[in-house]
Design a protein around this motif. Structure first.
Motif, short mmCIF file in Angstrom:
data_model
loop_
_atom_site.label_atom_id
_atom_site.label_comp_id
_atom_site.label_asym_id
_atom_site.label_seq_id
_atom_site.Cartn_x
_atom_site.Cartn_y
_atom_site.Cartn_z
N ARG A 1 0.83 -1.21 0.00
CA ARG A 1 0.00 0.00 0.00
C ARG A 1 0.86 1.25 0.00
NH1 ARG A 1 -5.33 -1.10 0.94
NH2 ARG A 1 -5.83 -3.13 1.87
N GLN A 2 2.00 1.20 0.67
CA GLN A 2 2.89 2.36 0.77
C GLN A 2 3.56 2.68 -0.58
OE1 GLN A 2 3.07 -0.31 3.01
NE2 GLN A 2 1.69 0.85 4.36
N ALA A 3 3.53 1.72 -1.50
CA ALA A 3 4.20 1.90 -2.79
C ALA A 3 3.35 2.68 -3.78
CB ALA A 3 4.54 0.54 -3.38
N ILE A 4 2.06 2.82 -3.52
CA ILE A 4 1.11 3.35 -4.51
C ILE A 4 1.44 4.80 -4.87
CG2 ILE A 4 -1.32 3.92 -4.91
CD1 ILE A 4 -2.00 1.57 -3.00
N GLY A 5 1.38 5.09 -6.18
CA GLY A 5 1.64 6.44 -6.64
C GLY A 5 1.01 6.74 -7.99
N PHE A 6 0.03 5.93 -8.40
CA PHE A 6 -0.65 6.12 -9.69
C PHE A 6 -2.02 5.49 -9.55
CE2 PHE A 6 -1.48 5.99 -14.18
CZ PHE A 6 -0.57 6.85 -14.79
N ALA A 7 -3.06 6.20 -9.97
CA ALA A 7 -4.43 5.74 -9.77
C ALA A 7 -4.75 4.50 -10.60
CB ALA A 7 -5.41 6.85 -10.12
N ASP A 8 -5.51 3.59 -10.00
CA ASP A 8 -6.12 2.44 -10.69
C ASP A 8 -5.10 1.44 -11.24
OD1 ASP A 8 -8.56 3.67 -10.16
OD2 ASP A 8 -8.58 4.72 -12.07
N VAL A 9 -3.95 1.36 -10.61
CA VAL A 9 -2.94 0.37 -10.97
C VAL A 9 -3.06 -0.80 -9.98
CG1 VAL A 9 -0.46 -0.08 -11.00
CG2 VAL A 9 -1.37 1.99 -12.04
N PRO A 10 -3.02 -2.04 -10.45
CA PRO A 10 -3.21 -3.18 -9.53
C PRO A 10 -2.00 -3.41 -8.63
CG PRO A 10 -2.72 -3.95 -11.74
CD PRO A 10 -2.89 -2.46 -11.85
N GLY A 11 -2.27 -4.12 -7.53
CA GLY A 11 -1.22 -4.51 -6.60
C GLY A 11 -1.04 -6.01 -6.56
N ILE A 12 -0.07 -6.43 -5.74
CA ILE A 12 0.19 -7.86 -5.53
C ILE A 12 0.49 -8.09 -4.05
CG2 ILE A 12 2.64 -7.63 -6.14
CD1 ILE A 12 0.31 -10.65 -6.93
N TYR A 13 -0.21 -7.36 -3.18
CA TYR A 13 0.05 -7.44 -1.75
C TYR A 13 -1.13 -8.01 -0.96
CZ TYR A 13 -2.37 -2.93 -2.10
OH TYR A 13 -3.26 -1.93 -2.41
N SER A 14 -2.26 -8.34 -1.62
CA SER A 14 -3.41 -8.88 -0.90
C SER A 14 -3.81 -10.22 -1.49
CB SER A 14 -4.60 -7.91 -0.98
OG SER A 14 -5.19 -7.93 -2.27
N ALA A 15 -4.52 -11.01 -0.68
CA ALA A 15 -4.98 -12.32 -1.15
C ALA A 15 -5.94 -12.17 -2.33
CB ALA A 15 -5.66 -13.07 0.00
N GLU A 16 -6.77 -11.14 -2.30
CA GLU A 16 -7.71 -10.91 -3.39
C GLU A 16 -6.98 -10.61 -4.70
OE1 GLU A 16 -11.72 -8.21 -4.28
OE2 GLU A 16 -10.30 -7.62 -2.71
N GLN A 17 -5.91 -9.83 -4.59
CA GLN A 17 -5.13 -9.52 -5.78
C GLN A 17 -4.45 -10.78 -6.34
OE1 GLN A 17 -2.67 -6.58 -3.97
NE2 GLN A 17 -4.06 -4.87 -4.42
N VAL A 18 -3.91 -11.61 -5.45
CA VAL A 18 -3.25 -12.84 -5.89
C VAL A 18 -4.24 -13.72 -6.64
CG1 VAL A 18 -2.17 -14.98 -5.09
CG2 VAL A 18 -1.50 -12.79 -4.07
N THR A 19 -5.44 -13.87 -6.11
CA THR A 19 -6.46 -14.70 -6.77
C THR A 19 -6.81 -14.15 -8.15
OG1 THR A 19 -7.39 -15.38 -4.64
CG2 THR A 19 -8.81 -15.57 -6.59
N ALA A 20 -6.95 -12.82 -8.23
CA ALA A 20 -7.32 -12.21 -9.51
C ALA A 20 -6.18 -12.34 -10.53
CB ALA A 20 -7.67 -10.74 -9.30
N TRP A 21 -4.95 -12.19 -10.09
CA TRP A 21 -3.82 -12.35 -11.01
C TRP A 21 -3.71 -13.81 -11.48
CZ3 TRP A 21 -1.77 -8.94 -13.87
CH2 TRP A 21 -1.53 -7.63 -13.44
#
Length: 388
Positions: free
Chosen positions: A81-101
């Motif tokens: 979350r601390q890395a965010i610096g651009f709107a609407d770009v996906p992450g890879i730090y949550s379980a939900e994101q891992v499942t979607a990727w």
């Protein structure tokens, strides 16, 4: 009857013979067998679901359409979350994101492709709007004087605070966790974004890094953060499948301009990468002075001679110049960015010498399907005079 001159049969050295194009030769990269050397470069498209920054089904469609690439490198993706610096770009730090990727990688693999994830942290180039009002952190309290894309549009960056040693250690741990999550999500590897105006490039930059501790003061200590991240990211991958992307010639404002000193810093950095588990180097070359100029391969050769592994060249290449760079040994593969936006079948178009479509820049960032998953593949009728 008037005699006609027969069409000459392409020779093995002719780039018009698809199976003899250097771009279309297979290669081994990071333990992966690539069927061709046409690489999809990272492209920020800002299509993630705003609530949770999760990839959507459109991401699986978008990357699946480009599975014929020798290798896909995803859009740069947040490690925390601390890395965010651009709107609407996906992450890879949550379980939900891992499942979607995982839906994305399953689609690409089912279609015969290979895909690695690029890892991103903006550092001081972020904005309080991304961080719940908190001031971004970077190597030193120096405003990078760039802009951050927020939900209300581009905004000027602010003066950051200096990261503490504990925050640096936590950031390295975030990269390690992100690499682990990428492997859980089914990726074939990861790539570290160490260019542009972002966190790692800020630490490498003597104009922004004024630290006097173990992470600043000279070029050896300025590159320490990147090398620690490389080692940490390689752990979940058993010391393999980790690429590094550098842009020593990238000019992004007065504070991020190449000169003799920064190029020499990168000389030493690229050499130092040989002592760490780096599977390949992804190198962005200089911008072309004019649209019809050829890429500066001599600038790429400066670092080609220093790195012992495969080199993926980027910036300003087309089919002809990419084939020439590989044939000359300047690069092992070439990555394409905007060409892949409007040409999901870019490999086919290169193989059959078909014309390339042009994308609409107004659809590059954000929005829905338009300009993202609606680009058609080429057909025989598009180029009726082509040679088979």
């Amino acid at each position: 009857m008037t005699a006609t001159t027969p069409t000459p049969t392409p020779t093995p050295t002719s780039p018009s013979a698809p199976h003899h194009q250097p771009l279309l030769r297979p290669m081994d990269l990071a333990g992966l067998r690539l069927p061709n050397r046409v690489v999809m470069a990272p492209l920020t498209r800002a299509r993630a679901a705003r609530d949770g920054l999760v990839p959507t089904p459109m991401h699986a469609d978008y990357y699946g359409r480009r599975a014929s690439a020798g290798l896909i490198i995803t859009e740069a993706t947040w490690v925390s979350r601390q890395a965010i610096g651009f709107a609407d770009v996906p992450g890879i730090y949550s379980a939900e994101q891992v499942t979607a990727w995982r839906r994305v990688t399953d689609t690409v693999h089912a279609l015969g492709g290979r895909i690695v994830m690029q890892l991103w942290h903006t550092g001081a180039a972020s904005h309080p709007d991304h961080l719940g009002g908190r001031v971004p952190a970077g190597p030193s309290p120096v405003n990078p004087r760039t802009r951050s894309f927020t939900t209300t549009g581009f905004q000027e960056t602010v003066t950051p605070r200096a990261m503490t040693p504990a925050e640096i250690a936590a950031t390295v741990a975030d990269y390690r966790a992100a690499a682990h999550n990428a492997r859980q999500a089914g990726f074939d590897g990861v790539e570290i974004a160490a260019l542009g105006t972002f966190l790692i490039a800020q630490f490498l930059n003597p104009r922004l890094n004024h630290r006097t501790d173990a992470y600043g003061g000279d070029r050896t200590r300025r590159r320490r953060l990147l090398l620690e991240i490389v080692d940490a990211v390689a752990e979940p991958w058993d010391g393999r499948c980790v690429g590094v992307r550098l842009g020593p010639y990238l000019a992004a404002g007065d504070l991020f301009r190449p000169d003799a000193a920064t190029l020499a810093d990168h000389d030493e950095l690229v050499t130092a990468l040989n002592d760490h588990p780096v599977a390949y180097l992804h190198l962005r070359g200089p911008d072309r002075p004019t649209p019809d100029a050829r890429p500066d391969t001599a600038a790429l050769a400066r670092y080609r001679h220093r790195f012992h592994g495969p080199l993926n060249a980027n910036n300003g290449f087309d089919r002809e110049t990419a084939n020439a760079a590989i044939e000359a040994g300047t690069a092992d593969a070439v990555s394409f960015a905007t060409h892949f936006i409007a040409n999901p079948d870019l490999v086919t178009r290169f193989a059959l010498s078909r014309d390339l479509a042009t994308g609409d820049p107004t659809t590059y960032y954000g929005g829905g399907a338009r300009g993202y998953v609606d680009h058609p593949v080429s057909t025989w009728q598009d180029n009726p005079g082509q040679q088979p």
